[in-house]
Motif scaffolding. Structure first.
Motif, mmCIF file in Angstrom:
data_model
loop_
_atom_site.group_PDB
_atom_site.id
_atom_site.type_symbol
_atom_site.label_atom_id
_atom_site.label_comp_id
_atom_site.label_asym_id
_atom_site.label_seq_id
_atom_site.Cartn_x
_atom_site.Cartn_y
_atom_site.Cartn_z
ATOM 1 N N THR A 30 -41.475 54.123 13.421
ATOM 2 C CA THR A 30 -42.896 53.848 13.622
ATOM 3 C C THR A 30 -43.508 54.869 14.581
ATOM 4 O O THR A 30 -44.588 55.408 14.334
ATOM 5 N N ASN B 46 -49.089 61.326 12.574
ATOM 6 C CA ASN B 46 -50.501 61.087 12.290
ATOM 7 C C ASN B 46 -51.402 61.855 13.253
ATOM 8 O O ASN B 46 -52.366 62.500 12.835
ATOM 9 N N LEU C 246 -55.499 59.128 6.888
ATOM 10 C CA LEU C 246 -55.742 57.789 6.352
ATOM 11 C C LEU C 246 -54.665 57.429 5.324
ATOM 12 O O LEU C 246 -54.071 56.344 5.364
ATOM 13 N N THR C 247 -54.396 58.368 4.416
ATOM 14 C CA THR C 247 -53.351 58.146 3.406
ATOM 15 C C THR C 247 -51.998 57.943 4.073
ATOM 16 O O THR C 247 -51.245 57.024 3.738
ATOM 17 N N ILE D 26 -51.308 56.944 7.075
ATOM 18 C CA ILE D 26 -51.221 55.677 7.809
ATOM 19 C C ILE D 26 -50.879 54.541 6.849
ATOM 20 O O ILE D 26 -49.976 53.738 7.103
ATOM 21 N N VAL D 27 -51.584 54.504 5.721
ATOM 22 C CA VAL D 27 -51.359 53.424 4.761
ATOM 23 C C VAL D 27 -49.917 53.443 4.255
ATOM 24 O O VAL D 27 -49.233 52.413 4.226
ATOM 25 N N ILE D 28 -49.443 54.647 3.912
ATOM 26 C CA ILE D 28 -48.078 54.751 3.386
ATOM 27 C C ILE D 28 -47.070 54.339 4.457
ATOM 28 O O ILE D 28 -46.155 53.561 4.203
ATOM 29 N N PHE E 106 -47.456 52.423 6.948
ATOM 30 C CA PHE E 106 -47.575 50.977 7.146
ATOM 31 C C PHE E 106 -46.733 50.211 6.134
ATOM 32 O O PHE E 106 -45.930 49.351 6.486
ATOM 33 N N GLY E 107 -46.938 50.551 4.874
ATOM 34 C CA GLY E 107 -46.202 49.875 3.803
ATOM 35 C C GLY E 107 -44.706 50.071 3.937
ATOM 36 O O GLY E 107 -43.919 49.133 3.809
ATOM 37 N N GLU F 2 -43.664 59.412 -2.328
ATOM 38 C CA GLU F 2 -43.628 58.059 -1.765
ATOM 39 C C GLU F 2 -43.614 57.020 -2.873
ATOM 40 O O GLU F 2 -42.930 56.010 -2.785
#
Lengths: 130, 509
Positions: free
Chosen positions: A33, A40, A74-75, A77-79, A81-82, B137
């Motif tokens: 993390t 990022n 933004l992309t 962060i989302v990836i 996160f998942g 991914e």
């Protein structure tokens, strides 16, 4: 400000690498993390550091900051996160199936071993493979 | 340019969503739908292949934005070959999964399977580095699900390692992409190739660092020394059809090296030309040597097969590292061979494992399996092909690679490592074959489970690729030479991507 951002990234990366190399799954999750946070901020700073300048088109603006890194972050962060969510679930699954939270662990607690010792030949073949 | 070009990417995505909606109806519907969709994908890939052969580059501008500003999907000969290979492999793996009920061991097998194909096809067609990351991914998250499908302790542990190393890889990918963007100011592969020529001397070191960092990322995917340690565990402990499908996953890493490094750091990149190539060659040789030792040291069949896959990937790295047109053509021949036969080898390992009951696939004395002659001969042929012995396709691939290396300064090292590794591997495979098929003893109370014939068809058909590749070696080599020629002509790729005009005229000038 460059100095501040650079040191923030380096501290986060350093901590992330250290934690990722730990032997238990929870520090590894935390380390990944932190690495994701570091990357990022790094991506963000690749559009060069500017203060108070808009990224979207604005008739009154004298200059613009690069909007692309913001979209990339933004992309990312989302990836991240998942993926982290998935990893946590997997770590929990590993904890319950392997009997401990070691990344390399295949040991079971003693009472579990006693319970399975006499009936399962399957486990023995499994162990001989590893 | 035709809108059809993007269909190989869209079809599995739509398929995955359909599969999710078909789930309440039942697994049988999902199976039929999945087979239909994958067969359709083979058809679409064939048409794409034709398309890539007739017109040179097919470029789709997503969102109708001109090249450096929008994301592009590019179909050239190499992408088309990879698409076709993926869909054929997927069909074989899917058939085996359905006939052995692997897809019933957990939920959402067919959904994940289609999404895996979506990620793979996307990665093979994109012309944008960040989009490549996104497709990586996609294929990774699907592969996590597939790898863990069915559960089991060893599988969970191997899956955990696989997920963690790939997350580290994703982070490194972003660092590399960020650095490249910071210096070059673009993420379109074609545009980056132009920007890299004008990099100032002070920035060259940074760009080179990013290039090598990117190589590390692709090296994790391709299982390059010292980043291959996840592969034997992950491939050995997952279910057989998934392992078979994963035979293409390592090739994604190699494809990315050819595509990204080959285009950006190609001949015209000035001081940065081929900054990665010696690393690829050196690490390929080391990986090959270690993989051969791994094949020799394995104590269970599936682990041995995983090391055989690693050896074939390493051979490919060596061929890419030799870095001339003939070597690349030979590499493509070997790539088709190793993907198909590696997958077949995983499937036959599963057949043998199931036949041996509780003895599983460990190299110990066990009960005889059902129909040992058929299974044994297929195993023998696969062993011959994968270790590169005549008269099957592995031998031809290796001969072509070695022939292309004749004038390379490292020829002695390449020759000795490839030949020694081949010898070590054939010894190991002969030993395991004789153990599995001759060292048997009937036991009371241990029943042999009968051979699953309809599933075995998949193994047989995949194996058949090898003699076919020998018979059609000439047209195949011609085709591969054309592909390699196209790859070495990076300028044509750049021009094709950057000169594509959006629908409704050019709106950027």
């Amino acid at each position: 400000m460059e100095w501040l951002i650079a040191s923030v990234i380096s501290v986060m990366t350093g901590c992330g690498v250290y934690l990722t190399l730990r032997a238990r799954t929870f520090p590894v999750v935390l380390g990944l993390t932190l690495l994701a946070y570091a990357v990022n901020v790094f991506l963000f700073s690749m559009g060069r550091l500017q203060i108070g300048i808009p990224a979207v088109i604005d008739p009154a603006a004298a200059a613009y900051t690069d909007p692309l890194p913001q979209a990339l972050v933004l992309t990312a962060i989302v990836i991240a996160f998942g993926m982290t969510a998935f990893l946590i679930v997997l770590a929990l699954k590993a904890r319950s199936e392997l009997g401990n939270d070691h990344v390399d662990g295949l040991h079971r607690s003693d009472d579990e071993l006693k319970a399975t010792k006499h009936n399962s030949t399957k486990t023995e073949t499994e162990r001989s493979q590893s | 340019m035709s809108p059809f070009t993007i269909l190989p990417v869209l079809l599995p995505l739509i398929g995955g969503i359909l599969m999710l909606m078909a789930r309440p109806i039942g697994i049988d519907t999902q199976r039929i739908l999945s087979l239909i969709l994958t067969t359709l994908l083979v058809g679409v890939s064939l048409v794409s292949f034709q398309l890539a052969n007739s017109e040179i580059y097919q470029v789709v501008l997503l969102g109708n934005w001109q090249a450096p500003f929008g994301i592009v999907i590019v179909l050239d000969r190499l992408s088309a070959l990879m698409l076709l290979l993926t869909s054929l492999l997927a069909l074989g793996a899917l058939w085996y999964a359905i006939r052995t009920d692997t897809d019933k061991q957990g939920q959402h097998f067919h959904v994940l399977f289609q999404l895996q194909l979506f990620g793979l096809n996307g990665a093979f067609m994109t012309g944008d580095v960040f989009n490549l990351f996104v497709f990586f991914e996609v294929l990774l998250i699907a592969s996590y699900g597939l790898l863990l499908h069915g559960g089991g302790r060893l599988r969970t542990r191997a899956g955990l390692h696989y997920v963690v190393i790939n997350l580290v890889g994703s982070t490194l990918f972003l660092f590399a992409v960020g650095t490249l963007y910071g210096i070059l100011g673009t993420l379109n592969i074609a545009d980056m190739a132009i920007a890299v020529r004008n990099v100032s001397e002070a920035d060259q070191g940074i760009v080179a660092t990013a290039a090598v960092l990117l190589l590390v990322v692709f090296g994790i995917k391709a299982a390059m020394f010292p980043l291959y340690l996840w592969l034997p565990g992950a491939y050995a402990y997952t279910s057989a059809p998934v392992a078979a499908l994963f035979a293409i996953m390592t090739k994604v890493g190699l494809y990315s090296i050819i595509r990204v490094h080959g285009t950006i750091f190609g001949e015209e990149a000035g001081d940065l030309a081929f900054v990665h190539i010696e690393w690829v060659l050196l690490l390929g040789l080391i990986t090959l040597a270690l993989a051969a030792l791994g094949v020799l040291a394995a104590r269970a069949l599936r682990r041995q097969v995983a090391y055989l896959i690693l050896a074939s990937v390493a051979t490919l790295m060596v061929a890419i590292g030799i870095n001339n047109e003939a070597a690349l053509a030979a590499a493509l021949y070997y790539l088709i061979h190793s993907t198909m036969l590696g997958a077949a080898m995983f499937l036959i390992a599963d057949v043998i494992m199931k036949g041996r009951g509780i003895y599983s696939d460990s190299f110990t004395k066990a009960i005889p399996i059902d129909r040992p002659i058929i299974v044994g001969s297929v195993f023998m042929l696969l062993g011959i092909a994968l270790t590169g012995m005549p008269p099957l396709s592995g031998f031809f691939g290796k001969v072509m690679i070695l022939h292309s290396a004749l004038n390379h300064p490292w020829f002695a090292a390449i020759l000795s490592v490839i030949l020694t590794a081949g010898l070590v591997m054939i010894i190991a495979v002969v030993r395991s074959g004789s153990l599995l098929f001759y060292s048997v003893q009937k036991e009371e109370g241990q029943k042999t489970s009968p051979l699953n014939k309809s599933a075995f068809v998949a193994v047989f058909l995949l194996m058949l690729v090898s003699p076919l590749m020998v018979m059609f070696a000439k047209p195949l080599t011609d085709m591969n030479t054309q592909i390699a020629g196209q790859l070495f002509n990076g300028q044509a790729y750049i021009d094709a991507v950057l000169s594509t005009v959006p629908y409704g005229g050019n709106n950027s000038k």
